[in-house]
Design a protein around this motif. Structure first.
Motif, PDB file in Angstrom:
ATOM      1  N   THR A 279       1.010  -1.125  -0.233  1.00  0.00           N
ATOM      2  CA  THR A 279      -0.347   0.363  -0.085  1.00  0.00           C
ATOM      3  C   THR A 279       0.933   0.949   0.095  1.00  0.00           C
ATOM      4  O   THR A 279       1.823   1.055   0.964  1.00  0.00           O
ATOM      5  CB  THR A 279      -0.990  -0.608   1.090  1.00  0.00           C
ATOM      6  OG1 THR A 279      -0.053  -0.144   2.437  1.00  0.00           O
ATOM      7  CG2 THR A 279      -2.116  -0.585   1.762  1.00  0.00           C
ATOM      8  N   CYS A 280       1.382   2.004  -0.796  1.00  0.00           N
ATOM      9  CA  CYS A 280       1.097   3.335  -0.749  1.00  0.00           C
ATOM     10  C   CYS A 280       0.927   4.484   0.630  1.00  0.00           C
ATOM     11  O   CYS A 280      -0.293   3.988   0.433  1.00  0.00           O
ATOM     12  CB  CYS A 280       1.032   4.013  -1.867  1.00  0.00           C
ATOM     13  SG  CYS A 280       2.265   5.832  -2.221  1.00  0.00           S
ATOM     14  N   PRO A 281       2.233   5.260   1.121  1.00  0.00           N
ATOM     15  CA  PRO A 281       2.040   5.169   2.477  1.00  0.00           C
ATOM     16  C   PRO A 281       1.439   7.193   2.128  1.00  0.00           C
ATOM     17  O   PRO A 281       1.302   7.471   2.880  1.00  0.00           O
ATOM     18  CB  PRO A 281       3.589   4.766   2.683  1.00  0.00           C
ATOM     19  CG  PRO A 281       3.955   5.400   1.631  1.00  0.00           C
ATOM     20  CD  PRO A 281       3.597   4.447   0.557  1.00  0.00           C
ATOM     21  N   ASN A 282       1.058   7.232   1.048  1.00  0.00           N
ATOM     22  CA  ASN A 282       1.140   8.372   0.885  1.00  0.00           C
ATOM     23  C   ASN A 282      -0.565   9.032  -0.239  1.00  0.00           C
ATOM     24  O   ASN A 282      -1.102   9.562   0.942  1.00  0.00           O
ATOM     25  CB  ASN A 282       1.579   8.928  -0.529  1.00  0.00           C
ATOM     26  CG  ASN A 282       1.178  10.442  -1.034  1.00  0.00           C
ATOM     27  OD1 ASN A 282       0.788  11.758   0.141  1.00  0.00           O
ATOM     28  ND2 ASN A 282       0.707  10.918  -1.999  1.00  0.00           N
ATOM     29  N   CYS A 283      -1.172   7.419  -0.860  1.00  0.00           N
ATOM     30  CA  CYS A 283      -2.183   7.868  -1.183  1.00  0.00           C
ATOM     31  C   CYS A 283      -3.242   6.483  -0.957  1.00  0.00           C
ATOM     32  O   CYS A 283      -4.133   7.386  -0.856  1.00  0.00           O
ATOM     33  CB  CYS A 283      -2.302   7.927  -2.348  1.00  0.00           C
ATOM     34  SG  CYS A 283      -1.736   6.547  -3.633  1.00  0.00           S
ATOM     35  N   TYR A 284      -2.726   5.390  -0.071  1.00  0.00           N
ATOM     36  CA  TYR A 284      -3.548   4.093   0.113  1.00  0.00           C
ATOM     37  C   TYR A 284      -3.709   3.778  -0.560  1.00  0.00           C
ATOM     38  O   TYR A 284      -4.604   2.733  -0.183  1.00  0.00           O
ATOM     39  CB  TYR A 284      -5.160   5.193   1.287  1.00  0.00           C
ATOM     40  CG  TYR A 284      -4.132   5.797   2.062  1.00  0.00           C
ATOM     41  CD1 TYR A 284      -3.706   5.622   3.390  1.00  0.00           C
ATOM     42  CD2 TYR A 284      -4.441   7.142   1.938  1.00  0.00           C
ATOM     43  CE1 TYR A 284      -3.544   6.651   3.810  1.00  0.00           C
ATOM     44  CE2 TYR A 284      -4.803   7.898   3.009  1.00  0.00           C
ATOM     45  CZ  TYR A 284      -3.698   7.553   3.844  1.00  0.00           C
ATOM     46  OH  TYR A 284      -3.626   8.714   5.294  1.00  0.00           O
TER      47      TYR A 284
ATOM     48  N   TRP B 112       5.838   3.516  -3.483  1.00  0.00           N
ATOM     49  CA  TRP B 112       5.560   4.465  -3.530  1.00  0.00           C
ATOM     50  C   TRP B 112       5.065   3.262  -4.854  1.00  0.00           C
ATOM     51  O   TRP B 112       4.221   3.135  -5.768  1.00  0.00           O
ATOM     52  CB  TRP B 112       5.552   5.514  -4.146  1.00  0.00           C
ATOM     53  CG  TRP B 112       6.455   6.378  -3.184  1.00  0.00           C
ATOM     54  CD1 TRP B 112       8.042   6.914  -3.503  1.00  0.00           C
ATOM     55  CD2 TRP B 112       6.445   6.873  -1.985  1.00  0.00           C
ATOM     56  NE1 TRP B 112       8.916   7.460  -1.976  1.00  0.00           N
ATOM     57  CE2 TRP B 112       7.748   6.939  -1.588  1.00  0.00           C
ATOM     58  CE3 TRP B 112       5.038   7.481  -1.123  1.00  0.00           C
ATOM     59  CZ2 TRP B 112       7.936   8.112   0.184  1.00  0.00           C
ATOM     60  CZ3 TRP B 112       5.076   7.458   0.212  1.00  0.00           C
ATOM     61  CH2 TRP B 112       6.727   8.308   0.795  1.00  0.00           C
ATOM     62  N   CYS B 113       3.414   4.240  -5.382  1.00  0.00           N
ATOM     63  CA  CYS B 113       2.521   3.565  -6.021  1.00  0.00           C
ATOM     64  C   CYS B 113       2.980   4.063  -7.548  1.00  0.00           C
ATOM     65  O   CYS B 113       3.390   3.067  -8.260  1.00  0.00           O
ATOM     66  CB  CYS B 113       0.653   4.108  -5.735  1.00  0.00           C
ATOM     67  SG  CYS B 113       0.957   5.574  -6.107  1.00  0.00           S
ATOM     68  N   ASP B 114       3.564   5.056  -7.251  1.00  0.00           N
ATOM     69  CA  ASP B 114       4.354   6.248  -8.701  1.00  0.00           C
ATOM     70  C   ASP B 114       5.337   7.062  -8.090  1.00  0.00           C
ATOM     71  O   ASP B 114       4.904   7.960  -7.674  1.00  0.00           O
ATOM     72  CB  ASP B 114       3.195   6.961  -9.872  1.00  0.00           C
ATOM     73  CG  ASP B 114       3.235   7.370 -10.559  1.00  0.00           C
ATOM     74  OD1 ASP B 114       4.982   7.853 -10.619  1.00  0.00           O
ATOM     75  OD2 ASP B 114       2.340   7.467 -11.246  1.00  0.00           O
TER      76      ASP B 114
ATOM     77  N   VAL C 104       4.684  10.932  -8.665  1.00  0.00           N
ATOM     78  CA  VAL C 104       3.311  11.284  -7.784  1.00  0.00           C
ATOM     79  C   VAL C 104       3.935  11.165  -6.661  1.00  0.00           C
ATOM     80  O   VAL C 104       4.175  12.684  -6.230  1.00  0.00           O
ATOM     81  CB  VAL C 104       2.100  10.872  -8.440  1.00  0.00           C
ATOM     82  CG1 VAL C 104       0.832  11.362  -7.881  1.00  0.00           C
ATOM     83  CG2 VAL C 104       1.702  10.651 -10.022  1.00  0.00           C
ATOM     84  N   CYS C 105       3.451   9.942  -6.156  1.00  0.00           N
ATOM     85  CA  CYS C 105       3.886   9.450  -4.428  1.00  0.00           C
ATOM     86  C   CYS C 105       4.680  10.041  -4.003  1.00  0.00           C
ATOM     87  O   CYS C 105       5.008  10.760  -2.712  1.00  0.00           O
ATOM     88  CB  CYS C 105       2.903   9.333  -3.716  1.00  0.00           C
ATOM     89  SG  CYS C 105       1.211   9.081  -4.330  1.00  0.00           S
ATOM     90  N   GLY C 106       6.138   9.996  -4.657  1.00  0.00           N
ATOM     91  CA  GLY C 106       7.183   9.928  -4.428  1.00  0.00           C
ATOM     92  C   GLY C 106       7.893  11.110  -4.184  1.00  0.00           C
ATOM     93  O   GLY C 106       8.807  11.625  -3.698  1.00  0.00           O
TER      94      GLY C 106
HETATM   95 ZN   LIG Z   1       0.595   6.972  -3.956  1.00  0.00          ZN
END
Ligand SMILES: [Zn+2]
Length: 188
Positions: free
Chosen positions: A141-146, A160-162, A165-167
């Motif tokens: 799970t991405c710690p920024n956007c879940y 990160w998922c991306d 974006v989130c990184g």
């Molecule tokens: Zn994310």
């Protein structure tokens, strides 16, 4: 594709920002079309049929929600929960059962022939494939956007998922916090 479906609820971990894309019905065919394009490597040439009836939409949301909780607890607690797995198999069995006769349910599909599948049955088949332990351990799970995402990196080091974006957002936030701290120290 199963994870893409779970991610149609944005910011799940944050009730104030959480948003269900499928609250707007035009998002259903939009998602089906995008999934067929982005997941062609796994599915081959395919057309996903979004549900049209209210009952069909409820079935899709049902499988989406159980996919979400099944894989989220797999990440969080390193286990598959009996209750989730049982609901997942039951709802998935109904979806597969409602597929018109003669549909090809193989996944991955490497044949050249174009096929059709309902979105719900396809999500179930995609999630079934993720239960393989070698795949399951790559779900995060991405710690920024879940968002739930599949880490394909060789040493499973993606955070990160991306990254774009989130990184980058997380990096900017760390940078900002550090500067704020330093500015604070200067005043002492
Ligand atoms: Zn994310």
């Amino acid at each position: 594709m199963a994870l893409d479906l779970a991610n149609t609820v944005i910011f799940r971990g944050d009730p104030e920002r959480s948003l269900d894309r499928f609250d707007d019905p035009v998002e259903l065919p939009r998602f089906a079309e995008a999934a067929a394009i982005f997941r062609i490597g796994e599915w081959g040439k395919v057309q996903f049929h979004p549900p049209l009836s209210q009952k069909g939409i409820e079935a899709l949301i049902g499988i989406r929600e159980v996919i979400n909780s099944l894989f989220r607890s797999a990440v969080r607690e390193d286990s598959l929960k009996a209750e989730d797995l049982s609901t997942f198999l039951r709802l998935g069995s109904d979806l597969v059962c409602n597929e018109p006769e003669g549909r090809d349910l193989r996944l991955p599909n490497l044949s050249e022939k174009k096929r059709e599948l309902s979105l719900g049955a396809a999500a179930f088949l995609s999630a079934m494939r993720l239960l393989d332990p070698a795949r399951l351990e790559r779900i995060k799970t991405c710690p920024n956007c879940y968002w739930l995402y599949f880490d394909e990196s060789r040493n499973r080091s993606r955070r990160w998922c991306d990254m774009n974006v989130c990184g980058n957002r997380a990096k900017a936030r760390r940078h900002y916090n550090r500067n704020v701290k330093q500015a604070g120290n200067n005043h002492v």
